[in-house]
Design an enzyme around this catalytic site. Structure first.
Site, short mmCIF file in Angstrom:
data_model
loop_
_atom_site.label_atom_id
_atom_site.label_comp_id
_atom_site.label_asym_id
_atom_site.label_seq_id
_atom_site.Cartn_x
_atom_site.Cartn_y
_atom_site.Cartn_z
CG LEU A 54 -2.02 -1.10 1.18
CD1 LEU A 54 -2.93 -0.98 2.39
CD2 LEU A 54 -2.84 -1.04 -0.11
NE ARG A 55 4.83 0.41 -3.71
CZ ARG A 55 5.63 -0.63 -3.81
NH1 ARG A 55 6.23 -1.11 -2.72
NH2 ARG A 55 5.86 -1.21 -4.97
CG ASN A 85 8.07 -2.90 0.86
OD1 ASN A 85 6.87 -2.96 1.11
ND2 ASN A 85 8.55 -3.18 -0.34
CG ASP A 145 7.64 -9.13 -0.15
OD1 ASP A 145 8.06 -10.18 -0.65
OD2 ASP A 145 7.11 -8.22 -0.81
CG HIS A 172 11.60 -11.56 -1.19
ND1 HIS A 172 10.88 -10.70 -2.00
CD2 HIS A 172 12.73 -11.86 -1.88
CE1 HIS A 172 11.55 -10.51 -3.12
NE2 HIS A 172 12.68 -11.20 -3.07
CG HIS A 225 6.90 -13.49 -4.18
ND1 HIS A 225 8.09 -14.04 -3.79
CD2 HIS A 225 6.94 -12.20 -3.74
CE1 HIS A 225 8.83 -13.15 -3.17
NE2 HIS A 225 8.16 -12.02 -3.11
CG ASN A 271 12.67 -9.89 -6.89
OD1 ASN A 271 12.73 -11.12 -6.97
ND2 ASN A 271 13.45 -9.20 -6.10
CG ASP A 298 4.47 -9.12 -4.86
OD1 ASP A 298 4.55 -8.13 -4.09
OD2 ASP A 298 5.47 -9.60 -5.43
CG HIS A 302 6.84 0.58 -8.93
ND1 HIS A 302 7.62 0.85 -7.82
CD2 HIS A 302 6.85 -0.78 -9.07
CE1 HIS A 302 8.07 -0.29 -7.31
NE2 HIS A 302 7.62 -1.29 -8.05
#
Length: 433
Positions: A54-55, A85, A145, A172, A225, A271, A298, A302
């Site tokens: 969700l950033r 992250n 992750d 990850h 993933h 990735n 995932d 961006h």
């Protein structure tokens, strides 16, 4: 709002009316209920995504909790787990509580923050795992992750720590020294295109190490993933041995292959990378036989400038919340590998169980929270930016014909999507999740 859904098909095929009263499934209808005509639609329990970026905080140019929640609702999700992250990293009680509060404020989905395993995702010192677990957010899933917890001693300590309260570490799986500068699945195509290879063994070796660590300390491990046939073999072996491991596959790894990289279109850079056709078939089979437990998006938004550039400079990642159900239908339902009741398991009840999220173990039972999605499986659409409800447009499916359409999403008894359209924030409301 009290609701009656008329004539929906349950995942097993039986048609029924579904009654929602005071936010829960009810045995009888409220005479004043709003009626939704579900003729020709399938009713699934609300979808749960165990792996969403969700950033916010820190990267609001890509996504926010609000915009990501809207994207999730549009895709039929009623709960998402937000990866750590961010900036600051979700490695303290304060930050995870902030993310939780933002989700509650907006109300489109239940947002459960994932805590970082290590401070700042640096892989050097354990984060405040206990404090996050005891916070108001009650964090139960921990992950770095985007980066691998590559130090085996730190990974062991993290597994030991979360086992004391029933939590899980979501790894990850990427050995960093085997993937320096990696751009594409290692093989003939990466050599042909002149791109540094990302070998399958970099994933498989970490999974093999970690399932043994989980067995040694008696902890739960979740593998993010999964992307290779070899990883499937390792996980299948671990489950046969009785190790407490679960695994996820993304929609894009179920449908897309490395061949899409031939045009250097960075929408397909991710990735772990897209793999071979043989890997795709192994992943589908593993999801069908239960070796892989769930589908997780995932979702990785961006800004345009991070993707519309040279391949080796582009960011890894794809948005996937709005397209996930359609891609799963294309990859494993329309191909006959999974039935809709299996989709309900791998995209709702199983991810909720892994994340210890209450309310999804008895979907549609009287008294259970009313989380559901109505899907038109016969619909078909050319996927476009008009289908995206988040801030970013880095979807690998733009211009592709996809089956299925989310007609309605209901979160805790309140519609977030009706007639295929997102409802306005003032209608959805917040603080009810």
């Amino acid at each position: 709002m009290n609701i009656t859904v008329k004539g929906a098909a349950l995942p097993g095929g039986a048609r029924t009316d579904i009654h929602i009263v005071d936010g829960r499934f009810a045995e009888t209808a409220d005479a004043r209920a709003t009626v939704i005509d579900a003729e020709g639609l399938i009713a699934l329990p609300g979808l749960v995504d165990l792996h969403t970026h969700l950033r916010e905080p820190g990267f609001e140019q890509s996504e926010t909790v609000l915009t990501g929640s809207r994207a999730a609702a549009a895709g039929g999700f009623t709960a998402v787990f937000a990866m750590a992250n961010t900036s600051p990293v979700q490695d303290t009680a304060g930050v995870v509580e902030q993310v939780q509060s933002l989700g509650e404020r907006h109300g489109y989905v239940t947002v459960r923050p994932i805590g970082a395993v290590t401070v700042g995702l640096a892989g050097e010192k354990l984060a405040e795992i206990g404090a996050m677990a005891q916070s108001r957010a009650r964090v139960r899933v921990f992950s770095d992750d985007g980066l691998c917890v590559h130090d085996p001693l730190l990974m062991r300590r993290a597994l030991e720590y979360v086992s004391t309260f029933g939590g899980v570490v979501a790894q990850h799986a990427q050995e960093p020294r085997l993937t320096i500068g990696a751009q594409l699945n290692e093989g003939a195509l990466s050599s042909e295109l002149g791109l540094a290879g990302w070998p399958a063994v970099a994933e498989e070796s970490i999974i093999a190490r970690d399932v043994l660590l989980a067995e040694h300390v008696g902890a739960r491990l979740h593998v993010c993933h999964v992307s290779t046939a070899g990883s499937v073999d390792v996980i299948r072996w671990a489950k046969a041995r009785g190790i407490s491991v679960t695994a996820e596959v993304t929609p894009h790894h179920l449908l897309l292959t490395e061949e899409l990289a031939r045009g250097y279109d960075s929408r397909f850079k991710v990735n772990p990378p897209l793999r071979r056709d043989e890997d795709v078939h192994a992943l589908r089979a593993a999801l069908a036989d239960g070796t892989i437990d769930i589908v997780a998006t995932d979702h990785a938004p961006h800004p345009v400038e991070a993707k519309e550039c040279a391949w080796d400079e582009a960011a890894n990642g794809m948005v996937g919340l709005e397209s996930a159900l359609s891609v799963v239908q294309a990859a494993v339902v329309d191909t006959g590998m999974l039935a809709w009741e299996d989709v309900a398991r791998v995209m709702s009840s199983a991810p909720a169980a892994i994340g210890l999220l209450d309310g999804y173990d008895s979907p549609f039972d009287v008294g259970s929270p009313a989380n559901l999605v109505l899907v038109d499986p016969a619909a078909r659409r050319d996927f476009s930016t008009a289908d995206l409800r988040g801030k970013s447009v880095n979807s690998p499916y733009l211009g592709r014909s996809l089956p299925g359409r989310v007609v309605a999403t209901i979160h805790d008894g309140r519609p977030t999507v009706l007639d295929g359209e997102l409802l306005a924030p003032e209608i959805v409301g917040g603080r009810h999740g």
